[in-house]
Design a protein around this motif. Sequence first.
Motif, PDB file in Angstrom:
ATOM      1  N   TYR A 192     -12.423  -3.910   2.176  1.00 22.01           N
ATOM      2  CA  TYR A 192     -11.017  -4.066   1.778  1.00 22.01           C
ATOM      3  C   TYR A 192     -10.610  -5.519   1.474  1.00 22.01           C
ATOM      4  O   TYR A 192     -10.014  -5.792   0.421  1.00 22.01           O
ATOM      5  CB  TYR A 192     -10.196  -3.477   2.932  1.00 22.01           C
TER       6      TYR A 192
ATOM      7  N   MET B 255      -8.958  -7.189  -1.946  1.00 18.86           N
ATOM      8  CA  MET B 255      -7.689  -7.930  -1.905  1.00 18.86           C
ATOM      9  C   MET B 255      -7.858  -9.308  -2.553  1.00 18.86           C
ATOM     10  O   MET B 255      -6.984  -9.779  -3.286  1.00 18.86           O
ATOM     11  CB  MET B 255      -7.213  -8.045  -0.456  1.00 18.86           C
TER      12      MET B 255
ATOM     13  N   HIS C 166      -6.338   0.397  -2.370  1.00 21.81           N
ATOM     14  CA  HIS C 166      -6.430   0.040  -0.950  1.00 21.81           C
ATOM     15  C   HIS C 166      -6.055   1.214  -0.053  1.00 21.81           C
ATOM     16  O   HIS C 166      -6.610   1.387   1.030  1.00 21.81           O
ATOM     17  CB  HIS C 166      -5.526  -1.151  -0.632  1.00 21.81           C
TER      18      HIS C 166
ATOM     19  N   VAL D 174       2.990 -12.972   1.986  1.00 18.43           N
ATOM     20  CA  VAL D 174       2.479 -11.905   2.864  1.00 18.43           C
ATOM     21  C   VAL D 174       3.010 -12.083   4.274  1.00 18.43           C
ATOM     22  O   VAL D 174       3.509 -13.154   4.625  1.00 18.43           O
ATOM     23  CB  VAL D 174       0.930 -11.910   2.964  1.00 18.43           C
TER      24      VAL D 174
ATOM     25  N   LYS E  22       0.826  -1.211   0.000  1.00 18.60           N
ATOM     26  CA  LYS E  22       0.000   0.000   0.000  1.00 18.60           C
ATOM     27  C   LYS E  22       0.860   1.261   0.000  1.00 18.60           C
ATOM     28  O   LYS E  22       1.797   1.356   0.787  1.00 18.60           O
ATOM     29  CB  LYS E  22      -0.825   0.021   1.288  1.00 18.60           C
TER      30      LYS E  22
HETATM   31  N1  TRP Z   1      -3.579  -5.892   2.455  1.00 17.29           N
HETATM   32  C1  TRP Z   1      -2.181  -5.925   2.177  1.00 17.29           C
HETATM   33  C2  TRP Z   1      -1.423  -5.195   3.296  1.00 17.29           C
HETATM   34  O1  TRP Z   1      -1.994  -4.374   3.976  1.00 17.29           O
HETATM   35  C3  TRP Z   1      -1.860  -5.277   0.857  1.00 17.29           C
HETATM   36  C4  TRP Z   1      -2.504  -6.016  -0.268  1.00 17.29           C
HETATM   37  C5  TRP Z   1      -3.545  -5.611  -1.040  1.00 17.29           C
HETATM   38  C6  TRP Z   1      -2.134  -7.300  -0.750  1.00 17.29           C
HETATM   39  N2  TRP Z   1      -3.862  -6.528  -1.962  1.00 17.29           N
HETATM   40  C7  TRP Z   1      -3.013  -7.584  -1.827  1.00 17.29           C
HETATM   41  C8  TRP Z   1      -1.152  -8.223  -0.374  1.00 17.29           C
HETATM   42  C9  TRP Z   1      -2.939  -8.786  -2.512  1.00 17.29           C
HETATM   43  C10 TRP Z   1      -1.089  -9.435  -1.066  1.00 17.29           C
HETATM   44  C11 TRP Z   1      -1.973  -9.717  -2.132  1.00 17.29           C
HETATM   45  O2  TRP Z   1      -0.259  -5.428   3.455  1.00 17.29           O
END
Ligand code: TRP
Length: 339
Positions: A133, A137, A50, A151, A15
């Motif tokens: 959100y 994602m 996001h 992640v 982000k």
């Molecule tokens: N939500 C994740 C974060 O805050 C960022 C993100 C958005 C993400 N879309 C994604 C991570 C898709 C992996 C795959 O770090």
Amino acid sequence: MTESTFTPRVFSGIKPSGGLTLGNYLGAIKRFVGMQGAGFETVYCVVDLHAITVWQDPAELKTATREVAAGYLASGIDPEKSILFNQAQVHEHAELGWIFNCVARVGWMNRMTQFKDKAGSNAEKVSLGLYAYPSLMAADILLYHATHVPVGEDQKQHVELTRDIAAKFNHDFKVDFFPLTTPVIEGPAMRVMNLRDGTKKMSKSGESDMERINMTDDADTIAKKFKKAKTDPAPLPETLDGLKDRPEARNLVDIYSALNDMTPEAVIAEYAGAGWGRFKPALADLAVEKLAPISTEMERLMNDPAEIDRILGRGAERAREIAAPILKQTYDIVGLLRS
Ligand code: TRP
């Protein structure tokens, strides 16, 4: 349907809200670089849609988007080997996100711990986007039929929700269309902690700049911050167990190990009994060696925003080559007519 019937493909995103820290580098970008060319197609995104789930100043958002792109590039994401783009330039993300809003259940969203943490007692006043959100994602990931998503631990629940959405979609429409994506959570220093309080995560928004390493910090700043990092008076122990109740010491050992691609055990073996007067300068030198070239390259890139925009634009075109047919098939499956 198992993931093995899909092309091995990695998707991940960062982000653009505030600057990048050592936490982003060790917890995410460094691993993304490692997955490049390792038998996967790699798709890396700057997830600007996001970011706006909480207020972003428009001019700062554009700068932050370019800075995340510069961070990826300076760390070794090669736009020839990987697809690198920002989410807003591929409108299919928002469209699939809407479809998933109609697949995901409110009850599932209510279990998301990150939303509860972020919304806190203010849940009535946060944006509807913040609540939705995780479904956007899921769209990011499934729009590419991604099989693996690197992640941090804090995003594991969101990847599990992505699997639930894929499974419900496949079940409701009697198809085997979306893969069940595997979260890839591993490595040391996955969670880089605050240099002033080892019980808190290193964040880009903490009150003092001394508590974090920014990816844009120059060599002197990096060295100074490690030398002034909070520690306890005891020397480094003989075994990793000896760091159990010493969060600041543990954090510095983990950072050293991640920067130097070694295990924390090996760091302890090398520095057993060493005082901070020896360990901190060694850590500072190592960090400068690994990070200063990245911040120098980021600065060079940030001085040429047109070049960054060109790379992101080209990446978005390549992303759409994968995303557009998958969205088109999704619309067909759902019964949305397009003349
Ligand atoms: N939500 C994740 C974060 O805050 C960022 C993100 C958005 C993400 N879309 C994604 C991570 C898709 C992996 C795959 O770090």
